[in-house]
Write a protein that holds these residues in place. Structure first.
Motif, PDB file in Angstrom:
ATOM      1  N   TYR A  40      76.194 -11.130  14.377  1.00  0.00           N
ATOM      2  CA  TYR A  40      76.079 -10.465  15.670  1.00  0.00           C
ATOM      3  C   TYR A  40      75.155  -9.255  15.601  1.00  0.00           C
ATOM      4  CZ  TYR A  40      77.038  -7.272  19.456  1.00  0.00           C
ATOM      5  OH  TYR A  40      76.888  -6.390  20.502  1.00  0.00           O
ATOM      6  N   ASP A  43      71.588 -10.203  15.766  1.00  0.00           N
ATOM      7  CA  ASP A  43      71.252 -10.574  17.141  1.00  0.00           C
ATOM      8  C   ASP A  43      70.982  -9.330  17.987  1.00  0.00           C
ATOM      9  OD1 ASP A  43      71.199 -13.296  17.065  1.00  0.00           O
ATOM     10  OD2 ASP A  43      72.990 -13.615  18.282  1.00  0.00           O
ATOM     11  N   TYR A  44      71.790  -8.321  17.763  1.00  0.00           N
ATOM     12  CA  TYR A  44      71.730  -7.093  18.553  1.00  0.00           C
ATOM     13  C   TYR A  44      70.485  -6.259  18.230  1.00  0.00           C
ATOM     14  CZ  TYR A  44      73.573  -2.924  20.923  1.00  0.00           C
ATOM     15  OH  TYR A  44      73.748  -1.853  21.760  1.00  0.00           O
ATOM     16  N   SER A 176      81.461  -3.774  23.337  1.00  0.00           N
ATOM     17  CA  SER A 176      80.860  -4.848  24.146  1.00  0.00           C
ATOM     18  C   SER A 176      81.144  -6.216  23.541  1.00  0.00           C
ATOM     19  CB  SER A 176      79.336  -4.639  24.290  1.00  0.00           C
ATOM     20  OG  SER A 176      79.065  -3.414  24.931  1.00  0.00           O
ATOM     21  N   ASN A 177      82.382  -6.348  23.029  1.00  0.00           N
ATOM     22  CA  ASN A 177      82.851  -7.629  22.453  1.00  0.00           C
ATOM     23  C   ASN A 177      82.051  -8.072  21.237  1.00  0.00           C
ATOM     24  OD1 ASN A 177      84.945  -8.055  24.377  1.00  0.00           O
ATOM     25  ND2 ASN A 177      83.421  -8.760  25.856  1.00  0.00           N
ATOM     26  N   GLY A 178      81.492  -7.103  20.500  1.00  0.00           N
ATOM     27  CA  GLY A 178      80.688  -7.439  19.332  1.00  0.00           C
ATOM     28  C   GLY A 178      81.456  -8.232  18.290  1.00  0.00           C
ATOM     29  N   LYS A 181      82.014 -11.769  19.506  1.00  0.00           N
ATOM     30  CA  LYS A 181      80.760 -12.518  19.432  1.00  0.00           C
ATOM     31  C   LYS A 181      80.436 -12.913  17.991  1.00  0.00           C
ATOM     32  CE  LYS A 181      78.880 -10.315  23.575  1.00  0.00           C
ATOM     33  NZ  LYS A 181      77.926  -9.302  24.098  1.00  0.00           N
ATOM     34  N   SER A 182      80.784 -12.038  17.036  1.00  0.00           N
ATOM     35  CA  SER A 182      80.542 -12.377  15.635  1.00  0.00           C
ATOM     36  C   SER A 182      81.398 -13.557  15.200  1.00  0.00           C
ATOM     37  CB  SER A 182      80.809 -11.168  14.729  1.00  0.00           C
ATOM     38  OG  SER A 182      82.195 -10.926  14.568  1.00  0.00           O
ATOM     39  N   GLU A 184      82.424 -15.974  17.232  1.00  0.00           N
ATOM     40  CA  GLU A 184      81.832 -17.157  17.880  1.00  0.00           C
ATOM     41  C   GLU A 184      80.592 -17.623  17.130  1.00  0.00           C
ATOM     42  OE1 GLU A 184      81.143 -15.675  21.782  1.00  0.00           O
ATOM     43  OE2 GLU A 184      83.215 -15.996  22.465  1.00  0.00           O
ATOM     44  N   LEU A 185      79.737 -16.695  16.740  1.00  0.00           N
ATOM     45  CA  LEU A 185      78.522 -17.054  16.014  1.00  0.00           C
ATOM     46  C   LEU A 185      78.864 -17.658  14.652  1.00  0.00           C
ATOM     47  CD1 LEU A 185      76.296 -13.960  16.855  1.00  0.00           C
ATOM     48  CD2 LEU A 185      75.858 -16.322  17.561  1.00  0.00           C
ATOM     49  N   ASN A 188      79.891 -21.148  15.177  1.00  0.00           N
ATOM     50  CA  ASN A 188      78.741 -21.996  15.504  1.00  0.00           C
ATOM     51  C   ASN A 188      77.913 -22.337  14.268  1.00  0.00           C
ATOM     52  OD1 ASN A 188      79.466 -21.897  18.191  1.00  0.00           O
ATOM     53  ND2 ASN A 188      78.035 -20.269  18.717  1.00  0.00           N
TER      54      ASN A 188
END
Length: 212
Positions: A40, A43-44, A176-178, A181-182, A184-185, A188
């Motif tokens: 994440y 990505d950021y 911000s839901n970091g 998101k990590s 989820e990534l 994936n």
């Protein structure tokens, strides 16, 4: 060390806004604790900064776990394309340096003085490497974890910045839901997510919980 009045997430946002206006891409040496957290954070940051991942974690126990976490970066980089090239650098794996650093603090609770000394060890080496290689900033993925105090990590980073003269990039990547998101990534990309922080002490705590 905690200071609830400081929003490191907003500070980072302001820096990103200023950098974006200049059109220049500063170089950041990003201390990476593991690939899932890095997924994440990369990505950021990569839309604005040129980022090098610095895997320096002599605290990780055992060595097989250290190598397993390190190998996940190969999987991460082969699974995604970032906006700009991301580089990878591995520091020396020297567990004895970690044990010397936390000597006398072995029995501290997770997140207390032992952990602060561990943060300082890893971030000081990151800053020294950033200074030697002329990076503009140094920072860490550690603040993406909800189990770690972002105020403590940022205060350690700021202290080391004053010592070395290298700019600390403030963060609270869990905002911000970091963290979500990590996760989820990581799912994936099929990344291995560890069940303990990394050191022998957190490993022992995990084993105790498993036995209950």
């Amino acid at each position: 060390m905690q200071n609830d009045s400081i929003s490191y997430h907003r500070q980072l946002g302001r820096i990103i806004e200023q950098v974006t206006q200049t059109g220049v891409r500063p170089r950041v040496l990003l201390h990476c604790c593991c690939a899932p957290c890095s997924s994440y954070v990369l990505d950021y940051l990569t839309s604005v900064f040129d980022v090098t991942c610095y895997y320096f974690n002599p605290n990780i126990f055992p060595e097989e776990e250290y190598q397993r976490r390190r190998d996940q970066f190969d999987k991460l980089f082969s699974s995604t394309k970032y906006r700009n090239d991301v580089y990878f650098m591995e520091g020396d794996y020297q567990p004895n340096v970690y044990y010397s650093t936390v000597k006398g603090f072995e029995q501290c609770k997770e997140g207390k003085d032992r952990c602060l000394r561990c943060y300082a060890l890893r971030l000081l080496m990151t800053a020294k490497t950033a200074e030697k290689m002329e990076y503009d900033y140094f920072t860490t993925t550690l603040t993406v974890s909800p189990h770690k105090n972002a105020d403590d990590i940022n205060q350690v980073g700021l202290m080391i910045s004053q010592m070395t003269g290298i700019n600390w990039l403030p963060s609270d990547f869990k905002k911000s839901n970091g963290f979500i998101k990590s996760i989820e990534l990581s799912r994936n990309y099929g990344l291995y997510r560890q069940s303990y922080c990394g050191c022998v002490y957190s490993f022992s705590e995990r084993m105790k919980i498993g036995d209950e």
